[in-house]
Write an enzyme that holds these catalytic residues in place. Structure first.
Site, PDB file in Angstrom:
ATOM      1  N   LYS A 187      23.435  -8.090 -80.489  1.00  0.00           N
ATOM      2  CA  LYS A 187      23.228  -9.385 -79.845  1.00  0.00           C
ATOM      3  C   LYS A 187      23.811 -10.459 -80.757  1.00  0.00           C
ATOM      4  O   LYS A 187      23.345 -10.651 -81.873  1.00  0.00           O
ATOM      5  CB  LYS A 187      21.720  -9.556 -79.691  1.00  0.00           C
ATOM      6  CG  LYS A 187      21.274 -10.600 -78.738  1.00  0.00           C
ATOM      7  CD  LYS A 187      21.363 -10.128 -77.311  1.00  0.00           C
ATOM      8  CE  LYS A 187      21.046 -11.275 -76.388  1.00  0.00           C
ATOM      9  NZ  LYS A 187      19.720 -11.822 -76.631  1.00  0.00           N
ATOM     10  N   GLU A 195      16.910 -11.212 -68.614  1.00  0.00           N
ATOM     11  CA  GLU A 195      16.792 -11.627 -70.019  1.00  0.00           C
ATOM     12  C   GLU A 195      15.983 -12.915 -70.151  1.00  0.00           C
ATOM     13  O   GLU A 195      16.140 -13.834 -69.346  1.00  0.00           O
ATOM     14  CB  GLU A 195      18.169 -11.934 -70.609  1.00  0.00           C
ATOM     15  CG  GLU A 195      19.150 -10.800 -70.658  1.00  0.00           C
ATOM     16  CD  GLU A 195      20.503 -11.306 -71.189  1.00  0.00           C
ATOM     17  OE1 GLU A 195      21.525 -10.745 -70.781  1.00  0.00           O
ATOM     18  OE2 GLU A 195      20.530 -12.266 -71.988  1.00  0.00           O
ATOM     19  N   SER A 196      15.207 -12.982 -71.208  1.00  0.00           N
ATOM     20  CA  SER A 196      14.518 -14.192 -71.710  1.00  0.00           C
ATOM     21  C   SER A 196      13.271 -14.579 -70.905  1.00  0.00           C
ATOM     22  O   SER A 196      13.267 -14.535 -69.667  1.00  0.00           O
ATOM     23  CB  SER A 196      15.452 -15.410 -71.752  1.00  0.00           C
ATOM     24  OG  SER A 196      16.535 -15.165 -72.618  1.00  0.00           O
ATOM     25  N   GLU A 223      13.884  -6.518 -78.458  1.00  0.00           N
ATOM     26  CA  GLU A 223      14.804  -7.217 -79.369  1.00  0.00           C
ATOM     27  C   GLU A 223      14.187  -7.539 -80.730  1.00  0.00           C
ATOM     28  O   GLU A 223      13.135  -8.173 -80.808  1.00  0.00           O
ATOM     29  CB  GLU A 223      15.251  -8.518 -78.713  1.00  0.00           C
ATOM     30  CG  GLU A 223      16.252  -9.316 -79.546  1.00  0.00           C
ATOM     31  CD  GLU A 223      17.026 -10.274 -78.679  1.00  0.00           C
ATOM     32  OE1 GLU A 223      17.976  -9.819 -77.989  1.00  0.00           O
ATOM     33  OE2 GLU A 223      16.682 -11.464 -78.653  1.00  0.00           O
ATOM     34  N   GLU A 258      26.481 -11.199 -70.191  1.00  0.00           N
ATOM     35  CA  GLU A 258      25.411 -12.148 -69.878  1.00  0.00           C
ATOM     36  C   GLU A 258      25.923 -13.281 -68.988  1.00  0.00           C
ATOM     37  O   GLU A 258      26.981 -13.854 -69.238  1.00  0.00           O
ATOM     38  CB  GLU A 258      24.851 -12.737 -71.171  1.00  0.00           C
ATOM     39  CG  GLU A 258      23.756 -13.767 -70.917  1.00  0.00           C
ATOM     40  CD  GLU A 258      23.169 -14.279 -72.205  1.00  0.00           C
ATOM     41  OE1 GLU A 258      22.625 -13.475 -72.985  1.00  0.00           O
ATOM     42  OE2 GLU A 258      23.267 -15.503 -72.434  1.00  0.00           O
ATOM     43  N   ASN A 283      20.452 -14.308 -67.588  1.00  0.00           N
ATOM     44  CA  ASN A 283      19.603 -14.970 -68.586  1.00  0.00           C
ATOM     45  C   ASN A 283      18.771 -16.057 -67.905  1.00  0.00           C
ATOM     46  O   ASN A 283      19.320 -16.986 -67.312  1.00  0.00           O
ATOM     47  CB  ASN A 283      20.478 -15.583 -69.689  1.00  0.00           C
ATOM     48  CG  ASN A 283      19.671 -15.915 -70.936  1.00  0.00           C
ATOM     49  OD1 ASN A 283      18.440 -15.841 -70.927  1.00  0.00           O
ATOM     50  ND2 ASN A 283      20.353 -16.265 -72.002  1.00  0.00           N
ATOM     51  N   LYS A 336      14.188  -9.890 -83.331  1.00  0.00           N
ATOM     52  CA  LYS A 336      14.593 -11.306 -83.279  1.00  0.00           C
ATOM     53  C   LYS A 336      13.860 -12.064 -84.382  1.00  0.00           C
ATOM     54  O   LYS A 336      12.747 -12.569 -84.163  1.00  0.00           O
ATOM     55  CB  LYS A 336      14.230 -11.844 -81.884  1.00  0.00           C
ATOM     56  CG  LYS A 336      14.631 -13.261 -81.595  1.00  0.00           C
ATOM     57  CD  LYS A 336      14.338 -13.613 -80.129  1.00  0.00           C
ATOM     58  CE  LYS A 336      14.773 -15.018 -79.796  1.00  0.00           C
ATOM     59  NZ  LYS A 336      14.484 -15.380 -78.389  1.00  0.00           N
TER      60      LYS A 336
HETATM   61  O1  LIG Z   1      16.118 -17.615 -77.972  1.00  0.00           O
HETATM   62  C1  LIG Z   1      16.659 -18.707 -78.228  1.00  0.00           C
HETATM   63  O2  LIG Z   1      16.065 -19.668 -78.764  1.00  0.00           O
HETATM   64  C2  LIG Z   1      18.114 -18.927 -77.923  1.00  0.00           C
HETATM   65  C3  LIG Z   1      18.672 -20.161 -78.179  1.00  0.00           C
HETATM   66  C4  LIG Z   1      20.008 -20.375 -77.953  1.00  0.00           C
HETATM   67  C5  LIG Z   1      20.802 -19.365 -77.424  1.00  0.00           C
HETATM   68  C6  LIG Z   1      20.247 -18.126 -77.153  1.00  0.00           C
HETATM   69  C7  LIG Z   1      18.922 -17.902 -77.394  1.00  0.00           C
HETATM   70  N1  LIG Z   1      18.343 -16.669 -77.157  1.00  0.00           N
HETATM   71  C8  LIG Z   1      19.115 -15.496 -77.000  1.00  0.00           C
HETATM   72  C9  LIG Z   1      18.527 -14.516 -76.128  1.00  0.00           C
HETATM   73  O3  LIG Z   1      19.249 -14.040 -75.283  1.00  0.00           O
HETATM   74  C10 LIG Z   1      17.114 -14.078 -76.308  1.00  0.00           C
HETATM   75  O4  LIG Z   1      16.923 -13.764 -77.655  1.00  0.00           O
HETATM   76  C11 LIG Z   1      16.729 -12.864 -75.494  1.00  0.00           C
HETATM   77  O5  LIG Z   1      17.065 -13.016 -74.167  1.00  0.00           O
HETATM   78  C12 LIG Z   1      15.214 -12.628 -75.638  1.00  0.00           C
HETATM   79  O6  LIG Z   1      14.525 -13.765 -75.178  1.00  0.00           O
HETATM   80  P1  LIG Z   1      12.952 -13.924 -75.377  1.00  0.00           P
HETATM   81  O7  LIG Z   1      12.295 -12.680 -74.850  1.00  0.00           O
HETATM   82  O8  LIG Z   1      12.599 -15.123 -74.570  1.00  0.00           O
HETATM   83  O9  LIG Z   1      12.716 -14.094 -76.830  1.00  0.00           O
END
Ligand SMILES: O=C(O)c1ccccc1NCC(=O)[C@H](O)[C@H](O)COP(=O)(O)O
Length: 254
Positions: free
Chosen positions: A118, A213-214, A57, A162, A183, A59
């Site tokens: 996204k 995810e995340s 991503e 999601e 997520n 980001k």
């Molecule tokens: O990433 C955030 O801070 C966030 C806050 C509020 C709503 C959504 C958020 N993230 C969106 C996502 O889905 C993430 O960008 C994505 O899953 C990647 O996550 P990561 O690898 O932990 O950066």
């Protein structure tokens, strides 16, 4: 079609803010029509070459990131592909994630892998802001999830739906979702709990593609998601911070 749920009292303030901003945004005068690159095909190619199917991503920032990453989206995406990413996710939300539809367009022109949009989409017309191969739809925020799934498919895009609870997975499946994101981040607290995918993966049938995810930062996290049953994973921060190509390669390796 694509009507929004009433404001959700249980959401983190940052998420309430970004939904309020999203409800004001309307882009796209006419329906886009995409000759989409296949996300499932990209995952299959990764499996065949011994890579972990990974959506990397772009980001720039987020409510849980301190500061903004000073990285060109196209250069970042090219490094991700060089590192073995199967697909690229591009944030298009401008106010809280530093994203843009222009960034997505430029990335899609520069790479040949599928590109996921996204964002926090609430209405059908918002799908028309930019052509993407796949689009994120968040089950919690959409009353007419089935309508948005159909609207995305009508435009040629693959909907990635999601979820964060078993009920949302059931809703997504009943609405016809074939690619389900689980997520690990709870949008009520913004905290990450990697046991979310462990607990919920069994609710996703083998016929669907499960994307974790995340909060996936290390090879051990990747292995945990795979062991739980994830077909692929979506990683932002752990790839964006530092050497993007090396970070991607480390998470793609088996
Ligand atoms: O990433 C955030 O801070 C966030 C806050 C509020 C709503 C959504 C958020 N993230 C969106 C996502 O889905 C993430 O960008 C994505 O899953 C990647 O996550 P990561 O690898 O932990 O950066």
């Amino acid at each position: 079609m694509g009507t929004t749920k009433q404001p959700d009292e249980g959401l983190a303030p940052a998420v309430r803010d970004l939904l309020a901003a999203a409800s004001e945004r309307s882009r796209g005068d006419k329906p886009v029509s995409v000759e989409a690159r296949s996300l499932s095909g990209a995952f299959e190619r990764a499996e065949a070459d011994g890579r972990t199917p990974l959506i990397a991503e772009v980001k720039p920032t987020s409510p849980t990131t301190s500061g903004e990453r000073d990285v060109d989206p196209v250069a970042a995406a090219e490094s991700m592909v060089a590192g073995g990413a199967s697909a690229i996710s591009v944030l298009t939300e401008p106010d809280h994630f530093g994203g843009s539809v222009e960034a997505l367009q430029a990335v899609r022109e520069a790479v040949s892998v599928p590109v996921l949009r996204k964002d926090f989409l609430l209405r059908e017309a918002q799908l028309d802001a930019v052509a993407a191969d796949a689009v994120l739809l968040i089950a919690r925020f959409l009353d007419d999830l089935e309508g948005m799934i159909e609207a995305a498919r009508d435009r040629g895009m693959t909907p990635l739906v999601e979820t964060h609870t078993r009920d949302e997975i059931e809703t997504a499946l009943a609405a016809g979702a074939e690619v389900i994101g689980v997520n690990n981040r709870d949008l009520a607290t913004l905290t990450v709990d990697r046991s979310t995918v462990d607990r919920l993966a069994p609710a996703v049938p083998d016929s669907a593609t499960l994307v974790a995810e995340s909060g996936i930062e290390t090879a051990a996290h990747r292995d945990r998601m795979r062991k739980a049953g994830a077909d692929g994973m979506l990683v932002g921060s752990a790839i964006m911070d530092g050497d993007i190509e090396a970070n991607t390669r480390r998470l793609v390796a088996r």
